[in-house]
Design a protein around this motif. Structure first.
Motif, PDB file in Angstrom:
ATOM      1  N   LEU A 106       0.832  -1.210   0.000  1.00 28.39           N
ATOM      2  CA  LEU A 106       0.000   0.000   0.000  1.00 28.39           C
ATOM      3  C   LEU A 106       0.867   1.261   0.000  1.00 28.39           C
ATOM      4  O   LEU A 106       0.493   2.270  -0.606  1.00 28.39           O
ATOM      5  CB  LEU A 106      -0.965  -0.031   1.182  1.00 28.39           C
ATOM      6  CG  LEU A 106      -2.025  -1.139   1.083  1.00 28.39           C
ATOM      7  CD1 LEU A 106      -2.718  -1.355   2.413  1.00 28.39           C
ATOM      8  CD2 LEU A 106      -3.029  -0.824  -0.013  1.00 28.39           C
ATOM      9  N   ILE A 107       2.017   1.207   0.644  1.00 28.01           N
ATOM     10  CA  ILE A 107       2.972   2.320   0.580  1.00 28.01           C
ATOM     11  C   ILE A 107       3.460   2.481  -0.856  1.00 28.01           C
ATOM     12  O   ILE A 107       3.534   3.599  -1.380  1.00 28.01           O
ATOM     13  CB  ILE A 107       4.146   2.087   1.551  1.00 28.01           C
ATOM     14  CG1 ILE A 107       3.670   2.178   3.006  1.00 28.01           C
ATOM     15  CG2 ILE A 107       5.278   3.085   1.286  1.00 28.01           C
ATOM     16  CD1 ILE A 107       4.696   1.691   4.029  1.00 28.01           C
ATOM     17  N   ASP A 108       3.778   1.352  -1.509  1.00 31.48           N
ATOM     18  CA  ASP A 108       4.203   1.393  -2.913  1.00 31.48           C
ATOM     19  C   ASP A 108       3.133   2.028  -3.797  1.00 31.48           C
ATOM     20  O   ASP A 108       3.457   2.754  -4.740  1.00 31.48           O
ATOM     21  CB  ASP A 108       4.528  -0.010  -3.422  1.00 31.48           C
ATOM     22  CG  ASP A 108       5.785  -0.610  -2.806  1.00 31.48           C
ATOM     23  OD1 ASP A 108       6.597   0.144  -2.226  1.00 31.48           O
ATOM     24  OD2 ASP A 108       5.945  -1.846  -2.904  1.00 31.48           O
ATOM     25  N   GLN A 109       1.855   1.751  -3.507  1.00 30.92           N
ATOM     26  CA  GLN A 109       0.770   2.337  -4.299  1.00 30.92           C
ATOM     27  C   GLN A 109       0.738   3.859  -4.171  1.00 30.92           C
ATOM     28  O   GLN A 109       0.498   4.559  -5.150  1.00 30.92           O
ATOM     29  CB  GLN A 109      -0.580   1.747  -3.882  1.00 30.92           C
ATOM     30  CG  GLN A 109      -0.792   0.327  -4.330  1.00 30.92           C
ATOM     31  CD  GLN A 109      -2.117  -0.242  -3.842  1.00 30.92           C
ATOM     32  OE1 GLN A 109      -2.885   0.416  -3.138  1.00 30.92           O
ATOM     33  NE2 GLN A 109      -2.376  -1.493  -4.211  1.00 30.92           N
ATOM     34  N   VAL A 110       0.983   4.364  -2.982  1.00 33.96           N
ATOM     35  CA  VAL A 110       1.026   5.818  -2.775  1.00 33.96           C
ATOM     36  C   VAL A 110       2.192   6.408  -3.565  1.00 33.96           C
ATOM     37  O   VAL A 110       2.045   7.418  -4.262  1.00 33.96           O
ATOM     38  CB  VAL A 110       1.131   6.163  -1.273  1.00 33.96           C
ATOM     39  CG1 VAL A 110       1.407   7.647  -1.061  1.00 33.96           C
ATOM     40  CG2 VAL A 110      -0.150   5.743  -0.539  1.00 33.96           C
ATOM     41  N   GLU A 111       3.348   5.751  -3.499  1.00 39.46           N
ATOM     42  CA  GLU A 111       4.518   6.232  -4.242  1.00 39.46           C
ATOM     43  C   GLU A 111       4.278   6.201  -5.750  1.00 39.46           C
ATOM     44  O   GLU A 111       4.761   7.072  -6.477  1.00 39.46           O
ATOM     45  CB  GLU A 111       5.750   5.403  -3.891  1.00 39.46           C
ATOM     46  CG  GLU A 111       6.259   5.669  -2.497  1.00 39.46           C
ATOM     47  CD  GLU A 111       7.416   4.779  -2.099  1.00 39.46           C
ATOM     48  OE1 GLU A 111       8.269   5.252  -1.323  1.00 39.46           O
ATOM     49  OE2 GLU A 111       7.476   3.615  -2.544  1.00 39.46           O
ATOM     50  N   ALA A 112       3.517   5.226  -6.231  1.00 40.03           N
ATOM     51  CA  ALA A 112       3.227   5.114  -7.667  1.00 40.03           C
ATOM     52  C   ALA A 112       2.427   6.313  -8.169  1.00 40.03           C
ATOM     53  O   ALA A 112       2.444   6.622  -9.360  1.00 40.03           O
ATOM     54  CB  ALA A 112       2.486   3.809  -7.959  1.00 40.03           C
ATOM     55  N   LEU A 113       1.739   7.013  -7.273  1.00 37.70           N
ATOM     56  CA  LEU A 113       0.999   8.223  -7.640  1.00 37.70           C
ATOM     57  C   LEU A 113       1.921   9.435  -7.757  1.00 37.70           C
ATOM     58  O   LEU A 113       1.477  10.507  -8.144  1.00 37.70           O
ATOM     59  CB  LEU A 113      -0.076   8.531  -6.582  1.00 37.70           C
ATOM     60  CG  LEU A 113      -1.193   7.523  -6.404  1.00 37.70           C
ATOM     61  CD1 LEU A 113      -2.051   7.901  -5.202  1.00 37.70           C
ATOM     62  CD2 LEU A 113      -2.029   7.436  -7.668  1.00 37.70           C
ATOM     63  N   TYR A 141      -5.413   5.217  -2.013  1.00 34.20           N
ATOM     64  CA  TYR A 141      -5.132   6.650  -1.960  1.00 34.20           C
ATOM     65  C   TYR A 141      -5.163   7.148  -3.394  1.00 34.20           C
ATOM     66  O   TYR A 141      -4.712   6.462  -4.303  1.00 34.20           O
ATOM     67  CB  TYR A 141      -3.754   6.874  -1.343  1.00 34.20           C
ATOM     68  CG  TYR A 141      -3.518   8.281  -0.844  1.00 34.20           C
ATOM     69  CD1 TYR A 141      -4.261   8.788   0.218  1.00 34.20           C
ATOM     70  CD2 TYR A 141      -2.542   9.087  -1.410  1.00 34.20           C
ATOM     71  CE1 TYR A 141      -4.040  10.062   0.697  1.00 34.20           C
ATOM     72  CE2 TYR A 141      -2.314  10.371  -0.929  1.00 34.20           C
ATOM     73  CZ  TYR A 141      -3.065  10.856   0.117  1.00 34.20           C
ATOM     74  OH  TYR A 141      -2.849  12.119   0.600  1.00 34.20           O
ATOM     75  N   THR A 142      -5.705   8.338  -3.609  1.00 26.57           N
ATOM     76  CA  THR A 142      -5.829   8.864  -4.961  1.00 26.57           C
ATOM     77  C   THR A 142      -5.215  10.253  -5.042  1.00 26.57           C
ATOM     78  O   THR A 142      -5.036  10.923  -4.017  1.00 26.57           O
ATOM     79  CB  THR A 142      -7.311   8.950  -5.387  1.00 26.57           C
ATOM     80  OG1 THR A 142      -7.980   9.888  -4.520  1.00 26.57           O
ATOM     81  CG2 THR A 142      -8.001   7.592  -5.325  1.00 26.57           C
ATOM     82  N   VAL A 143      -4.930  10.679  -6.248  1.00 27.51           N
ATOM     83  CA  VAL A 143      -4.413  12.028  -6.472  1.00 27.51           C
ATOM     84  C   VAL A 143      -5.450  13.051  -5.991  1.00 27.51           C
ATOM     85  O   VAL A 143      -5.100  14.068  -5.385  1.00 27.51           O
ATOM     86  CB  VAL A 143      -4.064  12.230  -7.959  1.00 27.51           C
ATOM     87  CG1 VAL A 143      -3.729  13.676  -8.253  1.00 27.51           C
ATOM     88  CG2 VAL A 143      -2.920  11.318  -8.368  1.00 27.51           C
TER      89      VAL A 143
END
Length: 157
Positions: A106-113, A141-143
């Motif tokens: 989930l941290i990686d997903q935030v960084e991918a944004l 998490y979204t932009v």
């Protein structure tokens, strides 16, 4: 009261295959090398950081834990965490490798944004903590959510 007193200190340790304590993300204010295996990081009040602790024994992993914390101001209540002085506000706590691995994803997903996880809305980390505790899938998490957080934060300053 000096600026140093207001900082949260996190002691990191690396004993290959036995004990590892490291920071996954966070804006480090200062760093001190204590010896070959130990370092200390300091975080300013309101800084958000992820602290991972892992330990193994003769028969495998003993501890696998991640805490996402907010460094507190001198007059705030805090939770004590081993290796963190004086402690911090716990936004997320996960124990066991399966949950720790999920939090890391989930941290990686935030960084991918394109968002630094330390700059993400603290409520997002609380949301993940609560959803994982209830064995439910957290909302991503979204932009758009990040933009709302930045707007809300700027109004409170």
């Amino acid at each position: 009261m000096t600026d140093t007193v207001l900082r949260t200190r996190v002691e990191l340790l690396h004993l290959e295959g036995k004990i590892e304590r490291w920071i996954r993300f966070g804006h480090v204010a200062d760093e001190e090398i204590l010896d070959r295996r130990r370092r200390a990081f300091w975080f300013r009040p309101d800084s958000v950081f992820a602290f991972i602790r892992w330990a193994a024994g003769d028969h495998g992993t003993l501890v696998s834990r991640i805490d996402i914390l907010r460094a507190c101001h001198a007059n705030e209540a805090y939770t004590t965490i081993p290796g963190v002085a004086p402690g911090g506000e716990v936004l997320l706590r996960a124990n066991g490798w399966a949950k720790v691995e999920r939090v890391l994803q989930l941290i990686d997903q935030v960084e991918a944004l394109g968002v630094q996880p330390a700059d993400a809305c603290p409520d997002h980390w609380r949301h993940i903590h609560n959803r994982l505790a209830a064995a439910e899938e957290p909302r991503p998490y979204t932009v758009r959510r990040h933009a709302a957080w930045l707007s809300r934060r700027s109004m409170n300053r």
